[in-house]
Write a protein that holds these residues in place. Structure first.
Motif, PDB file in Angstrom:
ATOM      1  N   LYS A 253      10.533 -28.805  11.451  1.00  0.00           N
ATOM      2  CA  LYS A 253       9.164 -29.120  11.862  1.00  0.00           C
ATOM      3  C   LYS A 253       8.302 -27.882  12.051  1.00  0.00           C
ATOM      4  CE  LYS A 253      10.813 -29.706  16.652  1.00  0.00           C
ATOM      5  NZ  LYS A 253      11.058 -30.725  17.712  1.00  0.00           N
ATOM      6  N   ASN A 254       8.905 -26.750  12.364  1.00  0.00           N
ATOM      7  CA  ASN A 254       8.134 -25.527  12.547  1.00  0.00           C
ATOM      8  C   ASN A 254       8.141 -24.615  11.329  1.00  0.00           C
ATOM      9  OD1 ASN A 254       7.203 -25.754  15.325  1.00  0.00           O
ATOM     10  ND2 ASN A 254       9.360 -25.627  15.899  1.00  0.00           N
ATOM     11  N   SER A 255       8.772 -25.046  10.257  1.00  0.00           N
ATOM     12  CA  SER A 255       8.884 -24.162   9.090  1.00  0.00           C
ATOM     13  C   SER A 255       8.461 -24.793   7.778  1.00  0.00           C
ATOM     14  CB  SER A 255      10.331 -23.673   8.952  1.00  0.00           C
ATOM     15  OG  SER A 255      11.227 -24.756   8.783  1.00  0.00           O
ATOM     16  N   ILE A 256       8.462 -26.114   7.676  1.00  0.00           N
ATOM     17  CA  ILE A 256       8.266 -26.744   6.371  1.00  0.00           C
ATOM     18  C   ILE A 256       6.923 -26.393   5.756  1.00  0.00           C
ATOM     19  CG2 ILE A 256       7.424 -28.902   7.393  1.00  0.00           C
ATOM     20  CD1 ILE A 256       9.473 -28.452   4.143  1.00  0.00           C
ATOM     21  N   ALA A 257       5.871 -26.275   6.574  1.00  0.00           N
ATOM     22  CA  ALA A 257       4.548 -25.957   6.019  1.00  0.00           C
ATOM     23  C   ALA A 257       4.554 -24.583   5.359  1.00  0.00           C
ATOM     24  CB  ALA A 257       3.493 -26.015   7.127  1.00  0.00           C
ATOM     25  N   ILE A 258       5.284 -23.627   5.935  1.00  0.00           N
ATOM     26  CA  ILE A 258       5.368 -22.289   5.359  1.00  0.00           C
ATOM     27  C   ILE A 258       6.295 -22.282   4.149  1.00  0.00           C
ATOM     28  CG2 ILE A 258       5.930 -19.874   5.836  1.00  0.00           C
ATOM     29  CD1 ILE A 258       3.512 -20.984   7.379  1.00  0.00           C
ATOM     30  N   LEU A 259       7.391 -23.023   4.222  1.00  0.00           N
ATOM     31  CA  LEU A 259       8.343 -23.055   3.115  1.00  0.00           C
ATOM     32  C   LEU A 259       7.710 -23.596   1.835  1.00  0.00           C
ATOM     33  CD1 LEU A 259      11.578 -24.363   4.886  1.00  0.00           C
ATOM     34  CD2 LEU A 259      10.949 -22.005   4.367  1.00  0.00           C
ATOM     35  N   LYS A 260       6.764 -24.484   1.973  1.00  0.00           N
ATOM     36  CA  LYS A 260       6.125 -25.071   0.790  1.00  0.00           C
ATOM     37  C   LYS A 260       5.278 -24.070   0.020  1.00  0.00           C
ATOM     38  CE  LYS A 260       6.149 -29.926   2.165  1.00  0.00           C
ATOM     39  NZ  LYS A 260       5.356 -31.131   2.506  1.00  0.00           N
ATOM     40  N   THR A 261       5.050 -22.881   0.581  1.00  0.00           N
ATOM     41  CA  THR A 261       4.305 -21.856  -0.144  1.00  0.00           C
ATOM     42  C   THR A 261       5.195 -21.076  -1.109  1.00  0.00           C
ATOM     43  OG1 THR A 261       4.668 -20.121   1.531  1.00  0.00           O
ATOM     44  CG2 THR A 261       2.766 -21.592   1.845  1.00  0.00           C
ATOM     45  N   LEU A 262       6.519 -21.231  -1.020  1.00  0.00           N
ATOM     46  CA  LEU A 262       7.435 -20.522  -1.906  1.00  0.00           C
ATOM     47  C   LEU A 262       7.401 -21.134  -3.307  1.00  0.00           C
ATOM     48  CD1 LEU A 262      10.491 -20.167   0.497  1.00  0.00           C
ATOM     49  CD2 LEU A 262       9.088 -18.287  -0.378  1.00  0.00           C
ATOM     50  N   PRO A 263       7.620 -20.325  -4.350  1.00  0.00           N
ATOM     51  CA  PRO A 263       7.680 -20.874  -5.715  1.00  0.00           C
ATOM     52  C   PRO A 263       8.928 -21.725  -5.891  1.00  0.00           C
ATOM     53  CG  PRO A 263       8.300 -18.558  -5.722  1.00  0.00           C
ATOM     54  CD  PRO A 263       7.836 -18.865  -4.319  1.00  0.00           C
ATOM     55  N   ARG A 264       8.739 -22.981  -6.222  1.00  0.00           N
ATOM     56  CA  ARG A 264       9.873 -23.907  -6.247  1.00  0.00           C
ATOM     57  C   ARG A 264      10.011 -24.612  -7.589  1.00  0.00           C
ATOM     58  NH1 ARG A 264       9.798 -27.519  -1.015  1.00  0.00           N
ATOM     59  NH2 ARG A 264       7.917 -28.402  -1.955  1.00  0.00           N
ATOM     60  N   ASP A 265       9.337 -24.095  -8.618  1.00  0.00           N
ATOM     61  CA  ASP A 265       9.393 -24.708  -9.943  1.00  0.00           C
ATOM     62  C   ASP A 265       9.863 -23.685 -10.970  1.00  0.00           C
ATOM     63  OD1 ASP A 265       8.278 -27.235  -9.112  1.00  0.00           O
ATOM     64  OD2 ASP A 265       6.338 -26.203  -8.981  1.00  0.00           O
ATOM     65  N   GLY A 266      10.575 -24.155 -11.970  1.00  0.00           N
ATOM     66  CA  GLY A 266      11.029 -23.303 -13.060  1.00  0.00           C
ATOM     67  C   GLY A 266      11.535 -24.177 -14.189  1.00  0.00           C
ATOM     68  N   GLU A 267      11.436 -23.669 -15.413  1.00  0.00           N
ATOM     69  CA  GLU A 267      11.774 -24.500 -16.564  1.00  0.00           C
ATOM     70  C   GLU A 267      13.238 -24.909 -16.593  1.00  0.00           C
ATOM     71  OE1 GLU A 267      11.436 -22.588 -20.328  1.00  0.00           O
ATOM     72  OE2 GLU A 267      11.780 -20.585 -19.519  1.00  0.00           O
ATOM     73  N   ASN A 268      14.113 -24.144 -15.948  1.00  0.00           N
ATOM     74  CA  ASN A 268      15.536 -24.469 -15.980  1.00  0.00           C
ATOM     75  C   ASN A 268      16.015 -25.214 -14.748  1.00  0.00           C
ATOM     76  OD1 ASN A 268      15.964 -23.184 -18.508  1.00  0.00           O
ATOM     77  ND2 ASN A 268      16.026 -21.196 -17.485  1.00  0.00           N
ATOM     78  N   LEU A 269      15.108 -25.481 -13.797  1.00  0.00           N
ATOM     79  CA  LEU A 269      15.513 -26.205 -12.593  1.00  0.00           C
ATOM     80  C   LEU A 269      15.702 -27.683 -12.909  1.00  0.00           C
ATOM     81  CD1 LEU A 269      13.416 -24.737  -9.633  1.00  0.00           C
ATOM     82  CD2 LEU A 269      15.571 -23.958 -10.608  1.00  0.00           C
ATOM     83  N   LEU A 270      16.835 -28.220 -12.494  1.00  0.00           N
ATOM     84  CA  LEU A 270      17.132 -29.640 -12.713  1.00  0.00           C
ATOM     85  C   LEU A 270      16.903 -30.463 -11.458  1.00  0.00           C
ATOM     86  CD1 LEU A 270      20.401 -29.261 -14.822  1.00  0.00           C
ATOM     87  CD2 LEU A 270      18.047 -29.601 -15.637  1.00  0.00           C
ATOM     88  N   ALA A 271      16.616 -29.801 -10.339  1.00  0.00           N
ATOM     89  CA  ALA A 271      16.320 -30.488  -9.079  1.00  0.00           C
ATOM     90  C   ALA A 271      15.307 -29.651  -8.325  1.00  0.00           C
ATOM     91  CB  ALA A 271      17.584 -30.683  -8.242  1.00  0.00           C
ATOM     92  N   ALA A 272      14.263 -30.292  -7.837  1.00  0.00           N
ATOM     93  CA  ALA A 272      13.257 -29.573  -7.061  1.00  0.00           C
ATOM     94  C   ALA A 272      13.858 -29.139  -5.731  1.00  0.00           C
ATOM     95  CB  ALA A 272      12.027 -30.454  -6.838  1.00  0.00           C
ATOM     96  N   ALA A 273      13.316 -28.053  -5.184  1.00  0.00           N
ATOM     97  CA  ALA A 273      13.819 -27.520  -3.914  1.00  0.00           C
ATOM     98  C   ALA A 273      13.780 -28.589  -2.838  1.00  0.00           C
ATOM     99  CB  ALA A 273      12.991 -26.313  -3.489  1.00  0.00           C
ATOM    100  N   GLY A 274      14.918 -28.797  -2.190  1.00  0.00           N
ATOM    101  CA  GLY A 274      15.000 -29.744  -1.091  1.00  0.00           C
ATOM    102  C   GLY A 274      15.251 -31.177  -1.497  1.00  0.00           C
ATOM    103  N   ASP A 275      15.213 -31.474  -2.797  1.00  0.00           N
ATOM    104  CA  ASP A 275      15.401 -32.863  -3.228  1.00  0.00           C
ATOM    105  C   ASP A 275      16.865 -33.297  -3.187  1.00  0.00           C
ATOM    106  OD1 ASP A 275      12.740 -33.205  -3.604  1.00  0.00           O
ATOM    107  OD2 ASP A 275      12.822 -33.600  -5.758  1.00  0.00           O
TER     108      ASP A 275
END
Length: 767
Positions: free
Chosen positions: A57-79
């Motif tokens: 609850k005190n970190s998720i808003a900041i964590l969402k600013t990290l780059p979490r997409d890439g062409e080879n990623l098969l699962a989004a961050a946290g999914d």
């Protein structure tokens, strides 16, 4: 009908909610969501799911600013339970890092052991087979008997669980600093391999599908472990020893094999590990993710203790358990698999269309809550905390380090020998020899003379192509982050990537374990925000997206917070394990030493923030070392191009202890010396030898390859400066016309190999 209150329930009041860690506003929100006062069991459910450990609850808003997409990623961050990256050949790598700090501070053996077990389950619940373990450990000074007790217990716990489970522990780091006194950091990472398309999701789906609990029985260990991890360590923490889980690696091995076999039947719809918050977390998160609900008959849960209540069963964090949704009509297939492996597989519920988690106890409804209201990204609270630049930075960044006496040709050798005996520089053999790093026979380069581990991917290299591998590393310098959180965050990513490159790998993606103090303190939250911002800057520069990870707040003891420590777990791809895998050890006398770096690195280097300043002068001061991400990227490209061209004998990055320690380590690893000649730059001698300016790698190459490597470096936008040759004598260093250092390899080896064993009270044979 509303849930009933059972005879063992307590009356729920705002005071009781506060005892459970909920604020008055949060308790009011729970009452609003339910439209009534929660039952005692429901209060426990919300308290663990809305704890920092589960809700972020005190970190998720900041964590969402990290780059979490890439062409080879098969699962989004946290999914999913772990990150998943396509590495070609029809394979994907699953990997994740998590903390087990607070449990390890109270019960080091079991705290560390269950940290290892929990992170493995995150990998194999996805259908991936774990192939390697790593760790990142932080402790106070080894002069403290309590620290030695914690250090010993944690290392034995990691070895005891990992060795029995049968996955090699191939890499890690160990750091000692008074900042971690009373609050050690124990971060565990696992890496696994799975065929693309053969993964399973942590999702519930299919109304009417049965829900199973599989694995071990449930006991009272670990109850409120999530809330325990969401508060500061204090004198009362020892009394919370029951909040530390107890692991069984042999049962986990059975659970691994059974889970992978069950997934292969095709009858498994979804699977999730019961980690923090146990059944509560897995049932609510799987339901919310699938847009469905669950009805659970909790009294059917296999129990290893008598008289357990619904509250205890829902919140227990007993290890080696999974929640599994099975395709209706195929129950017998899955039950047969777990019976074969002598494990429980008991149907305790079914998937519903209610989008609520309802829990029954002997026919009575005792919990009835919306699944979405419990989870991260759903109804759990999200906060933006106050930030304030720490006042200590005024003192640290204005420290007059120029007033310290510089080294001379008479004192530089002694300083190097002293640094080789610093626990932060010295060999970690005492640690890694307690780990099995060869099991499964895939380890190409393990702990010791290497910047990152390399694990072979058996089965690749078909059709005559080379066999591939994975390079992996954990890294962070908390001192840098303390002195400059944004630059320190950048350096943590940069150095992890540099280590992977030095081992022959191309960095792919990162996972992170963010260890910080109390987020309600504005100075701590400023550190967190700045460090995450720096990590994001570097991840974007290197095209290494963040696949997920863990946040661990409240890492404090009565004397204050730890150094902010955003640990990076990095994975890279080695295209040809036979050609590209590179270690840090010199290979042969006569080889040329090249320093790959940006031009003019000495102009940005000093002794600030260095291990030399800390260990020799007893100071932690100055700014973090200079780092230019463009220069760093060029240096890494130059090194990897040279390695893949087959022109590099050894590669070692310049980090803790600076250039002199880098050279000394490569010498000790090989039992060879070097004659080194550095240009006269006008910089302080201690800065030239022990400064920790970033973006530098020392390569050893065959004489015939030196010019080709220099050309590759220039083409990449870096330089490869010849600085000497490998010899079979001592380590000699000159700067300009001045001879400044000469130390035998044996004199370097002795403190390097004995510092930690002797600190732990062990007799050491002559080395």
């Amino acid at each position: 009908m509303p849930p009933v209150s059972l005879p063992h329930d307590r009356e729920v009041t705002p005071d009781l909610a506060r005892e459970h860690g909920l604020t008055d506003d949060e308790y009011a929100r729970v009452c609003e969501i339910l439209g009534r006062t929660p039952t005692y069991t429901e209060l426990g459910v919300y308290s663990v799911m809305w704890s920092e450990h589960c809700s972020y609850k005190n970190s998720i808003a900041i964590l969402k600013t990290l780059p979490r997409d890439g062409e080879n990623l098969l699962a989004a961050a946290g999914d999913e339970n772990a990150g998943l990256v396509d590495i070609g050949d029809g394979l994907a790598v699953a990997f994740k890092i998590e903390s087990h700090n607070h449990p390890s501070a109270v019960e080091p053996y079991q705290g560390a052991a269950t940290g290892v077990g929990g992170i493995q389950r995150d990998i194999f619940t996805m259908g991936a087979r774990p192939i390697a373990s790593l760790n990142s450990l932080r402790f106070g000074s080894l002069d403290n008997p309590r620290v030695r007790f914690l250090f010993d217990g944690v290392v034995r716990g990691i070895g005891g669980y990992g060795n029995s489970f049968g996955v090699p522990t191939v890499a890690g780091e160990v750091v000692f600093d008074p900042a971690y006194e009373g609050n050690p950091l124990v971060n565990a990472m696992s890496v696994g391999i799975v065929k693309v398309g053969e993964t399973v999701s942590a999702t519930a789906a299919g109304v009417g599908n049965p829900v199973y609990i599989v694995g071990s029985s449930t006991g009272r260990d670990g109850i409120h472990g999530a809330t325990f991890a969401s508060e500061e360590i204090s004198e009362e923490s020892e009394a919370k020893r029951p909040s530390v889980q107890v692991g069984d690696p042999f049962t986990e091995k059975l659970l691994l094999e059974a889970s992978l076999e069950a997934i292969k039947t095709g009858a498994v719809v979804g699977m999730q590990d019961m980690g923090a918050a146990g059944i509560t977390c897995s049932s609510s998160e799987m339901s919310e993710k699938g847009g469905v609900g669950m009805d659970l008959q909790l009294d059917r849960t296999p129990q290893r203790e008598t008289g357990m209540t619904p509250y205890e069963l829902l919140l227990s964090e007993s290890q080696e358990r999974m929640l599994v949704v099975v395709e209706k009509g195929r129950e017998a297939e899955v039950e047969a698999v777990f019976e074969k492996w002598d494990l429980h597989a008991v149907q305790i519920g079914e998937v519903t269309d209610t989008e609520r988690v309802r829990v029954f106890w002997n026919g009575d409804l005792v919990v009835d809550v919306p699944a979405e209201s419990l989870v991260l990204g759903g109804g759990a609270p999200v906060y933006h905390r106050e930030t304030s630049r720490p006042t200590y930075l005024d003192a640290t960044q204005s420290a007059d380090l120029g007033a310290l006496a510089d080294l001379t040709g008479e004192t530089a050798g002694d300083a190097l020998v002293k640094l080789m005996g610093s626990p932060n520089v010295a060999s970690k053999r005492w640690v890694f020899e307690q780990y099995d790093h060869e099991v499964r026979t895939n380890t190409v380069s393990g702990p010791g003379p290497t910047d990152a581990a390399v694990v072979r991917l058996k089965g690749t290299g078909t059709d005559g192509g080379p066999e591939r591998g994975l390079a992996m590393k954990t890294d962070c310098n908390g001192r840098y982050v303390y002195l400059n959180p944004r630059r320190g965050g950048r350096i943590a990513v940069a150095e992890a990537a540099r280590n992977v490159v030095c081992a022959g790998g191309r960095p792919l993606a990162v996972t992170n374990c963010l260890n910080f103090g109390n987020p309600y303190k504005p100075e701590v939250y400023w550190q967190f925000t700045e460090a995450v911002g720096g990590m994001g800057d570097a991840c974007r520069a290197f095209d290494t997206p963040v696949t997920g990870g863990n946040v661990s707040f409240y890492n404090e003891n009565p004397d204050g917070a730890i150094f902010p420590t955003p640990t990076i777990g990095m994975v890279g791809l080695v295209e040809d394990v036979e050609r590209d895998t590179t270690t840090a050890a010199f290979v042969a006398p006569g080889d040329v030493l090249l320093l790959v770096s940006p031009a003019g690195w000495w102009q940005t280097g000093g002794i600030e923030a260095s291990e030399y300043l800390h260990h020799v002068h007893g100071q932690t001061a100055g700014d973090a070392p200079h780092l230019d991400l463009g220069e760093e990227k060029a240096v890494q490209a130059a090194v990897l191009d040279a390695i893949r061209a087959g022109r590099v004998r050894s590669a070692h990055d310049v980090s803790d202890g600076g250039l002199a320690v880098c050279l000394a380590e490569s010498a000790v690893f090989a039992g060879l010396g070097a004659d080194v000649a550095l240009p006269e730059t006008g910089a302080r001698l201690d800065a030239i030898l022990f400064g920790e300016a970033q973006s530098r790698v020392v390569l050893s190459v065959a004489p015939d390859d030196a010019e080709a490597v220099r050309a590759l470096a220039e083409a990449a936008g870096a330089q490869a400066l010849p600085i000497g040759t490998v010899t079979d004598g001592p380590l000699r260093v000159s700067v300009g016309a001045s001879h400044v250092l000469e130390v035998s390899v044996d004199a370097l080896r002795r403190p390097y190999e004995t510092a930690i064993p002797e600190a732990m009270g062990e007799a050491v044979a002559a080395v």
